[in-house]
Design an enzyme around this catalytic site. Structure first.
Site, short mmCIF file in Angstrom:
data_model
loop_
_atom_site.label_atom_id
_atom_site.label_comp_id
_atom_site.label_asym_id
_atom_site.label_seq_id
_atom_site.Cartn_x
_atom_site.Cartn_y
_atom_site.Cartn_z
N TYR A 1 13.75 31.23 5.17
CA TYR A 1 12.75 32.07 6.13
C TYR A 1 12.66 32.07 7.61
O TYR A 1 13.51 31.26 8.09
CB TYR A 1 11.55 31.17 5.44
CG TYR A 1 11.27 31.05 4.50
CD1 TYR A 1 11.38 31.99 3.40
CD2 TYR A 1 11.07 29.82 3.92
CE1 TYR A 1 10.40 32.02 2.61
CE2 TYR A 1 11.19 30.07 2.38
CZ TYR A 1 10.75 31.28 1.87
OH TYR A 1 10.47 31.35 -0.10
N ARG B 1 -10.17 0.15 15.14
CA ARG B 1 -10.22 1.17 13.58
C ARG B 1 -11.58 0.25 13.11
O ARG B 1 -12.79 0.38 13.45
CB ARG B 1 -9.38 0.51 13.06
CG ARG B 1 -8.65 1.51 11.67
CD ARG B 1 -7.33 1.51 11.51
NE ARG B 1 -6.38 0.42 11.08
CZ ARG B 1 -5.38 0.35 10.25
NH1 ARG B 1 -4.22 1.08 10.94
NH2 ARG B 1 -5.60 -0.92 10.19
N LYS C 1 0.67 -1.46 0.08
CA LYS C 1 -0.05 -0.53 -0.13
C LYS C 1 0.71 1.56 -0.11
O LYS C 1 1.94 1.20 0.39
CB LYS C 1 -0.71 0.13 1.23
CG LYS C 1 0.03 0.14 2.60
CD LYS C 1 -1.45 -0.31 3.84
CE LYS C 1 -0.31 -0.16 5.13
NZ LYS C 1 -1.27 -0.66 6.55
N HIS D 1 -5.90 -6.96 12.85
CA HIS D 1 -5.36 -6.69 12.86
C HIS D 1 -4.59 -6.31 14.49
O HIS D 1 -5.65 -5.68 14.86
CB HIS D 1 -5.17 -4.74 11.98
CG HIS D 1 -4.02 -4.29 11.73
ND1 HIS D 1 -3.11 -5.35 11.03
CD2 HIS D 1 -3.71 -2.88 11.63
CE1 HIS D 1 -2.15 -3.83 10.47
NE2 HIS D 1 -2.77 -3.37 11.46
N CYS E 1 12.51 24.48 3.57
CA CYS E 1 11.80 25.24 2.52
C CYS E 1 11.37 24.09 1.57
O CYS E 1 11.32 23.02 1.49
CB CYS E 1 12.94 26.00 1.75
SG CYS E 1 14.15 26.84 2.89
N MET E 2 10.37 24.77 1.07
CA MET E 2 9.92 23.94 0.03
C MET E 2 10.51 22.77 -0.70
O MET E 2 9.81 22.19 -1.32
CB MET E 2 8.61 24.68 -1.07
CG MET E 2 7.37 23.78 -1.95
SD MET E 2 6.27 24.76 -2.99
CE MET E 2 5.45 25.74 -0.67
N ASP E 3 11.57 23.61 -1.50
CA ASP E 3 12.21 23.60 -2.74
C ASP E 3 13.98 23.32 -2.26
O ASP E 3 14.49 22.64 -3.08
CB ASP E 3 12.02 23.84 -4.04
CG ASP E 3 10.18 23.51 -3.95
OD1 ASP E 3 9.77 23.45 -4.18
OD2 ASP E 3 10.28 25.26 -4.52
N ARG F 1 0.75 -11.08 6.85
CA ARG F 1 1.16 -9.86 5.87
C ARG F 1 2.45 -8.59 6.53
O ARG F 1 1.72 -7.55 7.33
CB ARG F 1 -0.04 -9.46 6.37
CG ARG F 1 -1.77 -9.73 6.10
CD ARG F 1 -3.00 -8.63 6.22
NE ARG F 1 -3.04 -8.06 7.53
CZ ARG F 1 -3.98 -8.37 8.19
NH1 ARG F 1 -4.10 -9.38 8.49
NH2 ARG F 1 -3.63 -7.76 9.70
C1 PLP Z 1 -0.19 -1.53 6.77
C2 PLP Z 1 -1.05 -3.32 7.26
C3 PLP Z 1 0.06 -3.90 7.37
C4 PLP Z 1 1.91 -3.80 7.33
O1 PLP Z 1 1.77 -3.72 8.58
P1 PLP Z 1 3.55 -3.47 9.35
O2 PLP Z 1 3.23 -2.88 9.94
O3 PLP Z 1 4.35 -2.47 7.86
O4 PLP Z 1 4.12 -5.05 8.25
C5 PLP Z 1 0.07 -5.53 7.72
N1 PLP Z 1 -2.08 -5.40 7.73
C6 PLP Z 1 -2.69 -4.36 7.64
C7 PLP Z 1 -4.02 -4.63 7.62
C8 PLP Z 1 -2.49 -3.24 7.29
O5 PLP Z 1 -2.91 -1.54 6.71
#
Ligand code: PLP
Length: 376
Positions: free
Chosen positions: A267, A138, A40, A167, A314-316, A223
């Protein structure tokens, strides 16, 4: 190997050898469990399409994105494995889910029933994974309300329950009490599903921290995200698995000038030289994702030595003080994250200066910064 872009020399180098090393470590830890590579947020800033294609060549057959758009980008890049959309299922997107063979993670009954209805209208089957909230607070179905949702999950016709997941909230904590509580609750939900005749093929709970430290939480799929990119979820985990950082962030000195004492830099005049100084200006700024919180706090590498960020980012553009690196010159390579000579600046270190976590440092590097994928 792609080469750095011509012109502005600010880019990230992605080391595919390190990526494959980390993937092999995740696999080793996972044992018999399937590895779903979390890619992701553009693979945590590393470039999701190149990362997923590389992992797929190495045998990875499951990927996780946050959004449907990210998942479609992977399909367009030729990724053929299973793709799970982890961070929200929207029934309006069912046509794309079906067309691109994407697997939504469904977290509430209303979404589930709307998807069921839409699938029936189209006379199609849609595989999905069911998310349980075991303590993250969540997304997910609540275990204590299981009587209200389980009969309806068991009675679906057009949606096929292929997996169940939850999770962790604090799996990187060395005290694992809360994590073990979540694991127990998850097991309890699995027992209840089993009794109702629901036996999903894929059961998954472990993020990187749990892949490394909690084999009991591996079930049939894991995961990992962060560990694939070579970063330990907590420093205590370093002895448990060797990981290699995948991303380096580099630029070059755009201008170098010698200034007298009492010269103010950037700045807001938050830095004023106390001595005769050599100040280098770098073509990178907060619009590239180099946080403004690094103003007067960050460090970079020049000629294998550390130079402090002076004044406001700064920005850039960003200024660093190279007075103590007398051989530094215009055009010299500067490392913001990564190794140069014997010195290294890690994403964790940058995160600590910016009061954040490496996840945010990496995912903040903006699209303006080209990613150069280096194949060994
Ligand atoms: C981001 C995410 C992970 C991975 O987590 P890490 O700490 O980067 O290994 C696994 N499961 C879900 C649902 C996530 O959103």
């Amino acid at each position: 190997m792609s080469s750095p872009p011509a012109g502005r020399p600010t880019f990230c180098e992605i080391d595919s050898g390190a990526l494959l090393w980390n993937f092999s470590k995740a696999r080793e830890k996972a044992g018999r469990a399937r590895v779903l590579a979390v890619v992701k947020a553009d693979a945590y800033g590393h470039g999701a399409c190149a990362v997923a294609r590389e992992l797929e060549k190495a045998g990875c057959d499951a990927f996780g994105t946050a959004t449907l758009e990210e998942a479609i980008a992977l399909r367009r890049a030729g990724v053929g494995g299973a793709i799970f959309v982890l961070a929200g299922a929207y029934p309006e997107q069912i046509v794309e889910m079906l067309e691109h063979r994407l697997t939504p993670v469904v977290h509430d009954l209303e979404t589930l029933e709307r998807l069921e209805k839409l699938a029936r209208e189209r006379d199609r089957q849609l595989a999905f994974h069911l998310k349980i909230d075991t303590g993250m607070g969540r997304l997910g179905f609540l275990p204590r309300l299981i009587e209200t949702w389980l009969p309806r999950v068991a009675g679906l016709e057009r949606l096929r329950l292929e997996g169940v997941l939850s999770h962790f909230s604090h799996a990187d904590d060395v005290v694992q009490d809360y994590t073990r509580g979540q694991l127990e609750l998850f097991r309890e939900v699995l027992r209840r599903l089993e009794r109702a005749g629901v036996r999903p093929r894929w059961v998954h709970l472990a993020n990187s921290a749990a892949v490394i430290t909690l084999p009991e939480a591996h079930f049939t799929m894991v995961r990992p995200g962060l560990m694939l990119y070579g970063i330990h979820p907590a420093p205590e985990m370093r002895p448990r698995v060797e990981l290699r950082p995948v991303l380096s962030w580099k630029t070059r000195i755009l201008q170098l000038k010698e200034v007298p004492p009492e010269t103010s830099i950037s700045y807001g005049r938050t830095f004023v030289t106390r001595r005769r100084s050599r100040i280098a200006t770098l073509p990178v700024g907060y619009a590239d994702g180099y946080s403004r919180l690094l103003s007067n706090r960050g460090q970079v590498l020049v000629r294998g030595r550390r130079a402090p960020v002076v004044g406001a980012v700064c920005m850039d553009l960003t200024m660093v003080d190279v007075t103590d690196i007398p051989d530094a010159g215009t055009g010299d390579e500067v490392v913001l994250i990564g190794r140069q000579g014997e010195e290294t600046i890690s994403a964790e270190e940058v995160a600590s200066w910016a009061h954040t976590i490496p996840y945010e440092v990496l995912t903040s590097i903006s699209a303006r910064v080209p990613r150069v994928f280096r194949v060994p």
